[in-house]
Design a protein around this motif. Structure first.
Motif, PDB file in Angstrom:
ATOM      1  N   GLU A 174      19.272  15.096   1.153  1.00 33.97           N
ATOM      2  CA  GLU A 174      18.551  14.618   1.416  1.00 33.97           C
ATOM      3  C   GLU A 174      18.912  15.029   3.287  1.00 33.97           C
ATOM      4  N   LEU A 175      18.188  14.303   4.233  1.00 33.79           N
ATOM      5  CA  LEU A 175      18.392  15.157   5.150  1.00 33.79           C
ATOM      6  C   LEU A 175      20.079  14.624   5.525  1.00 33.79           C
ATOM      7  N   ASP A 176      20.020  13.217   5.138  1.00 31.46           N
ATOM      8  CA  ASP A 176      21.164  12.605   5.063  1.00 31.46           C
ATOM      9  C   ASP A 176      22.819  13.024   4.324  1.00 31.46           C
ATOM     10  N   ASP A 177      22.119  13.975   3.530  1.00 31.42           N
ATOM     11  CA  ASP A 177      23.958  14.187   2.611  1.00 31.42           C
ATOM     12  C   ASP A 177      24.581  14.831   3.736  1.00 31.42           C
ATOM     13  N   GLU A 178      26.155  14.746   3.103  1.00 31.55           N
ATOM     14  CA  GLU A 178      26.819  15.248   3.618  1.00 31.55           C
ATOM     15  C   GLU A 178      27.469  15.533   3.038  1.00 31.55           C
ATOM     16  N   TYR A 179      28.366  17.197   3.708  1.00 34.32           N
ATOM     17  CA  TYR A 179      29.085  18.333   2.441  1.00 34.32           C
ATOM     18  C   TYR A 179      30.508  17.476   2.877  1.00 34.32           C
ATOM     19  N   PHE A 180      31.135  19.368   3.038  1.00 37.19           N
ATOM     20  CA  PHE A 180      31.845  19.615   4.079  1.00 37.19           C
ATOM     21  C   PHE A 180      32.569  19.515   5.200  1.00 37.19           C
TER      22      PHE A 180
END
Length: 236
Positions: A174-180
């Motif tokens: 999703e556009l608001d997913d965040e990773y590292f």
């Protein structure tokens, strides 16, 4: 310099070479193809796979379409009465699913190549088996994590080795997913236009990830080659 491109889906090798020439890609540079060279268009990417066999400065990262092709590897086994008898419902379902996802052109091209050079087909399949699920690189003073699809069910602090293989080839971020926090994840798989018409033919850059899939699977849209060192984009 480090370059990335993704989701070529049968893009013609001649056009890929033209794109690399536009970027002045040379012997000291490195190209990562972030999955899905195969299926949907033209020869299904077989010519590019042949080319990759001899490229010391280019690497394919496994995509879900390469994984589906490997599920159908049994098609290139020696045909015997026993193997025909073993062609059960499960294998038929696997093959049918692959064909529904655009695998017909790839299988046809590999079948033709197999008549002329079964050794080359074997080399291609070995290459795909050895293709990594991800790579970590540094370019332009920044750290990048390269994979095909993003990371499914990402958890901060979780070891990369603890994720299943499918997490890197079937994710739909999703556009608001965040990773590292301090590493930019670069991937394809989800055409950027899927996030909204305003993103058509545009790379999406968020705080923690970059999506470079332009939707070339449709056979009409051109892929984008991105140079990580300075974020310069190249297109045919």
């Amino acid at each position: 310099m480090t370059y990335v491109i993704s989701d070529l889906h049968g893009y013609k090798l001649e056009k890929l070479k033209m794109l690399l020439a536009k970027a002045n890609f040379g012997e000291d540079d490195f190209l990562y193809i972030l999955g899905d060279v195969v299926d949907r268009n033209n020869d299904g990417g077989v010519e590019i796979l042949e080319w990759l066999l001899s490229q010391y400065n280019a690497q394919l990262i496994l995509g879900n379409h390469e994984a589906m092709l490997l599920y159908c590897e049994f098609l290139f086994d020696e045909i015997t009465d026993e193997s025909v008898a073993a062609f059960d419902t499960e294998k038929i379902d696997i093959l049918t699913n692959y064909q529904l996802n655009g695998g017909d052109v790839t299988l046809k091209a590999l079948s033709e190549l197999n008549k002329k050079s079964p050794e080359t087909v074997a080399d291609i399949l070995d290459y795909l088996h050895d293709a990594p699920l991800y790579e970590a690189v540094t370019a332009g003073g920044k750290d990048y994590f390269l994979c095909h699809s993003g990371i499914d069910e990402f958890e901060k602090g979780k070891k990369i080795s603890d994720y299943p293989a499918n997490a890197f080839i079937w994710a739909w971020p999703e556009l608001d997913d965040e990773y590292f926090d301090n590493i930019i994840t670069v991937f394809g798989h989800t055409p950027t236009m899927n996030y909204g018409e305003q993103y058509r033919n545009k790379i999406i850059k968020t705080r923690t990830w970059i999506d470079i899939d332009m939707g070339a699977a449709d056979g009409k849209t051109e892929p984008v080659l991105l140079r990580l060192d300075d974020m310069k984009e190249f297109r045919n």
